[in-house]
Design an enzyme around this catalytic site. Structure first.
Site, PDB file in Angstrom:
ATOM      1  N   CYS A 114       5.037   1.727  17.402  1.00 24.60           N
ATOM      2  CA  CYS A 114       5.960   2.547  16.599  1.00 24.60           C
ATOM      3  C   CYS A 114       5.583   4.019  16.587  1.00 24.60           C
ATOM      4  O   CYS A 114       6.405   4.862  16.237  1.00 24.60           O
ATOM      5  CB  CYS A 114       6.004   2.022  15.167  1.00 24.60           C
ATOM      6  SG  CYS A 114       6.482   0.299  15.103  1.00 24.60           S
ATOM      7  N   HIS A 257       8.561   6.994  10.061  1.00 25.97           N
ATOM      8  CA  HIS A 257       8.885   5.773  10.791  1.00 25.97           C
ATOM      9  C   HIS A 257       9.619   4.828   9.842  1.00 25.97           C
ATOM     10  O   HIS A 257       9.217   4.647   8.693  1.00 25.97           O
ATOM     11  CB  HIS A 257       7.595   5.135  11.310  1.00 25.97           C
ATOM     12  CG  HIS A 257       7.814   3.778  11.914  1.00 25.97           C
ATOM     13  ND1 HIS A 257       8.759   3.546  12.864  1.00 25.97           N
ATOM     14  CD2 HIS A 257       7.205   2.589  11.670  1.00 25.97           C
ATOM     15  CE1 HIS A 257       8.739   2.264  13.195  1.00 25.97           C
ATOM     16  NE2 HIS A 257       7.806   1.666  12.487  1.00 25.97           N
ATOM     17  N   ASN A 287      13.710  -1.736  11.842  1.00 29.56           N
ATOM     18  CA  ASN A 287      12.599  -1.082  12.539  1.00 29.56           C
ATOM     19  C   ASN A 287      12.852  -1.090  14.044  1.00 29.56           C
ATOM     20  O   ASN A 287      12.808  -2.139  14.678  1.00 29.56           O
ATOM     21  CB  ASN A 287      11.306  -1.842  12.186  1.00 29.56           C
ATOM     22  CG  ASN A 287      10.070  -1.249  12.842  1.00 29.56           C
ATOM     23  OD1 ASN A 287      10.157  -0.375  13.709  1.00 29.56           O
ATOM     24  ND2 ASN A 287       8.915  -1.738  12.438  1.00 29.56           N
TER      25      ASN A 287
HETATM   26  N1  ACO Z   1      13.135 -14.365   3.464  1.00 27.42           N
HETATM   27  C1  ACO Z   1      12.687 -15.011   2.378  1.00 27.42           C
HETATM   28  N2  ACO Z   1      11.382 -15.152   2.104  1.00 27.42           N
HETATM   29  C2  ACO Z   1      10.503 -14.620   2.959  1.00 27.42           C
HETATM   30  C3  ACO Z   1      10.907 -13.923   4.119  1.00 27.42           C
HETATM   31  C4  ACO Z   1      12.278 -13.812   4.356  1.00 27.42           C
HETATM   32  N3  ACO Z   1      12.773 -13.160   5.424  1.00 27.42           N
HETATM   33  N4  ACO Z   1       9.800 -13.503   4.764  1.00 27.42           N
HETATM   34  C5  ACO Z   1       8.740 -13.898   4.059  1.00 27.42           C
HETATM   35  N5  ACO Z   1       9.145 -14.572   2.962  1.00 27.42           N
HETATM   36  C6  ACO Z   1       8.342 -15.185   1.925  1.00 27.42           C
HETATM   37  C7  ACO Z   1       6.942 -15.450   2.378  1.00 27.42           C
HETATM   38  O1  ACO Z   1       6.868 -16.679   3.051  1.00 27.42           O
HETATM   39  C8  ACO Z   1       6.201 -15.455   1.054  1.00 27.42           C
HETATM   40  O2  ACO Z   1       6.389 -16.727   0.457  1.00 27.42           O
HETATM   41  P1  ACO Z   1       5.180 -17.449  -0.302  1.00 27.42           P
HETATM   42  O3  ACO Z   1       4.781 -16.517  -1.415  1.00 27.42           O
HETATM   43  O4  ACO Z   1       5.788 -18.726  -0.766  1.00 27.42           O
HETATM   44  O5  ACO Z   1       4.100 -17.610   0.720  1.00 27.42           O
HETATM   45  C9  ACO Z   1       6.968 -14.445   0.207  1.00 27.42           C
HETATM   46  O6  ACO Z   1       8.223 -14.264   0.849  1.00 27.42           O
HETATM   47  C10 ACO Z   1       6.260 -13.110   0.082  1.00 27.42           C
HETATM   48  O7  ACO Z   1       5.846 -12.676   1.337  1.00 27.42           O
HETATM   49  P2  ACO Z   1       4.965 -11.378   1.486  1.00 27.42           P
HETATM   50  O8  ACO Z   1       4.431 -11.311   2.860  1.00 27.42           O
HETATM   51  O9  ACO Z   1       4.034 -11.277   0.348  1.00 27.42           O
HETATM   52  O10 ACO Z   1       6.087 -10.243   1.260  1.00 27.42           O
HETATM   53  P3  ACO Z   1       5.872  -8.689   1.239  1.00 27.42           P
HETATM   54  O11 ACO Z   1       6.305  -8.160  -0.071  1.00 27.42           O
HETATM   55  O12 ACO Z   1       4.521  -8.255   1.731  1.00 27.42           O
HETATM   56  O13 ACO Z   1       6.946  -8.202   2.314  1.00 27.42           O
HETATM   57  C11 ACO Z   1       7.108  -7.448   4.633  1.00 27.42           C
HETATM   58  C12 ACO Z   1       6.828  -8.627   3.665  1.00 27.42           C
HETATM   59  C13 ACO Z   1       8.515  -7.000   4.415  1.00 27.42           C
HETATM   60  C14 ACO Z   1       6.894  -7.928   6.050  1.00 27.42           C
HETATM   61  C15 ACO Z   1       6.140  -6.291   4.301  1.00 27.42           C
HETATM   62  O14 ACO Z   1       4.840  -6.763   4.173  1.00 27.42           O
HETATM   63  C16 ACO Z   1       6.178  -5.189   5.332  1.00 27.42           C
HETATM   64  O15 ACO Z   1       7.153  -4.477   5.469  1.00 27.42           O
HETATM   65  N6  ACO Z   1       5.048  -4.959   6.033  1.00 27.42           N
HETATM   66  C17 ACO Z   1       4.961  -3.854   6.981  1.00 27.42           C
HETATM   67  C18 ACO Z   1       5.695  -4.052   8.230  1.00 27.42           C
HETATM   68  C19 ACO Z   1       5.525  -2.816   9.080  1.00 27.42           C
HETATM   69  O16 ACO Z   1       5.291  -1.720   8.584  1.00 27.42           O
HETATM   70  N7  ACO Z   1       5.557  -2.897  10.340  1.00 27.42           N
HETATM   71  C20 ACO Z   1       5.360  -1.610  11.057  1.00 27.42           C
HETATM   72  C21 ACO Z   1       4.971  -1.692  12.325  1.00 27.42           C
HETATM   73  S1  ACO Z   1       6.002  -2.733  13.337  1.00 27.42           S
HETATM   74  C22 ACO Z   1       5.572  -2.377  14.955  1.00 27.42           C
HETATM   75  O17 ACO Z   1       4.661  -1.682  15.249  1.00 27.42           O
HETATM   76  C23 ACO Z   1       6.400  -3.068  16.033  1.00 27.42           C
END
Ligand code: ACO
Length: 330
Positions: A114, A257, A287
């Site tokens: 990214c 980003h 993204n």
């Molecule tokens: N729909 C419903 N529930 C979901 C989904 C979904 N799409 N995805 C995950 N969950 C669930 C999980 O299983 C988890 O359930 P559990 O508590 O029963 O285990 C719950 O939701 C919470 O999951 P978390 O991982 O704690 O959610 P979080 O608030 O951290 O959000 C996310 C997840 C959106 C992925 C976030 O962590 C994020 O944006 N991270 C950064 C991503 C990023 O910046 N990437 C950049 C680089 S990408 C690149 O370089 C190609």
């Protein structure tokens, strides 16, 4: 040292829209979860027959058309992407062929996930300052839909496809101000296992088993990525502004980003920026990795949020981990 001019920008977003409601039918998720956790409402997806070089070329054509510059005049093509058409030739070489320029530019890809477009700006700056390049096309383009596991709700809701391009040149015009004020790049390979595609390279070449186990698609530990992303994006803006002798508040617009609205808001808050000065389009595109900041810049210009002379910051964070920022005068 040469002065650098940002001549024009362009973009291409595939017409096909995949909404959160479409995703509800594909995996166990909901529009409400996706919007609350990420800010994303929809993303663009290429057709099966479309590759990264195709959308990169569309963006490049729009950029060149706006400037009235022929592909024959380009001496350098750089494509930032983690979804190249193939290992080699580079996507940049394929874009050269598709643009149909009769010259022989030097062309290569950058792999910095990214952060690829911001890395590209720093490389472009060096090439133009030293006159190794005089007219350079820098493209950020991704077809992440091709490396997304559409059965994994943890990742498939996050990504989209798109491309953006920037034409940069050297200039001797006294009335032009320098287009690249400062750049800052960094990385830490110790985080290599938090965001990656496990198979398909020399470590784990493609086999029937790697395909069956979906190891050719993006694997991510979202929570860990989130924390480091906020810290390093804030640090990048501060360091880049220090080098430019300005405060972050003096930027007319910050284009972070676009991975997650919560990351974008956290970065803006920690930098004490007016939310109006922080660009957001993650709601419409998700993204797009290396394409996000340049698509954002092109949109901000066409929306009139940036005018000639504006000071703009780009900041990115991605797999590697890689991160960095650039301060531009448009
Ligand atoms: N729909 C419903 N529930 C979901 C989904 C979904 N799409 N995805 C995950 N969950 C669930 C999980 O299983 C988890 O359930 P559990 O508590 O029963 O285990 C719950 O939701 C919470 O999951 P978390 O991982 O704690 O959610 P979080 O608030 O951290 O959000 C996310 C997840 C959106 C992925 C976030 O962590 C994020 O944006 N991270 C950064 C991503 C990023 O910046 N990437 C950049 C680089 S990408 C690149 O370089 C190609």
């Amino acid at each position: 040292m040469n002065k650098i001019k940002i001549v024009s920008t362009g973009k291409y977003l595939p017409p096909k829209i995949l909404t959160n409601f479409d995703l509800e039918k594909m995996v166990d998720t909901s529009n409400e979860w996706i919007v609350t956790r990420t800010g994303i409402k929809e993303r663009r997806i290429v057709e099966d027959t479309v590759a990264t070089s195709d959308i990169a070329t569309f963006a490049a054509k729009e950029c060149l058309d706006k400037a009235g510059v022929s592909p024959d005049e380009i001496d350098t093509i750089i494509v930032a992407t983690i979804t190249p058409d193939m290992f080699f030739p580079s996507t940049a070489c394929i874009v050269h062929k598709k643009l149909g320029g009769k010259n022989e530019p030097f062309s290569f890809d950058i792999s910095a996930a990214c952060s690829g477009f911001v890395y590209g700006l720093a490389i472009a700056e060096s090439l133009l300052r030293t006159a190794k390049s005089k007219k350079l096309l820098l493209i950020g383009a991704e077809t992440l839909s091709k490396v997304t596991n559409w059965k994994d709700r943890n990742t498939c809701v996050l990504f989209g496809d798109g491309a953006g391009a920037m034409l940069l040149s050297t200039t001797t015009d006294e009335n032009e101000s320098d287009g690249i004020i400062s750049t800052y790049l960094s990385s830490d390979g110790n985080y290599d296992n938090l965001l990656y595609i496990p198979a398909g390279g020399s470590r784990m070449p493609a086999t029937k088993e790697t395909v069956e186990k979906n190891l050719h698609t993006i694997t991510m530990s979202g929570k860990e990525v989130f924390k480091v992303a906020v810290t390093k994006m804030v640090e990048s803006v501060i360091r880049c502004c220090q080098e430019a002798n300005i405060t972050p508040q003096q930027l007319d617009l910050l284009i972070p980003h676009q991975a997650n609205l919560r990351i974008i808001n956290a970065v803006g808050e920690r930098l004490n920026l007016d939310p109006q000065k922080v660009f957001v389009n993650v709601d419409r595109y998700g993204n797009m990795s290396a394409a996000t900041t340049i698509v954002g810049l092109d949109e901000a210009i066409s929306q009139g949020r940036i005018k000639k002379g504006s000071l703009v910051g780009l900041v990115a964070f991605g797999g590697g981990f890689t991160w960095g920022a650039a301060i531009l005068r448009i």
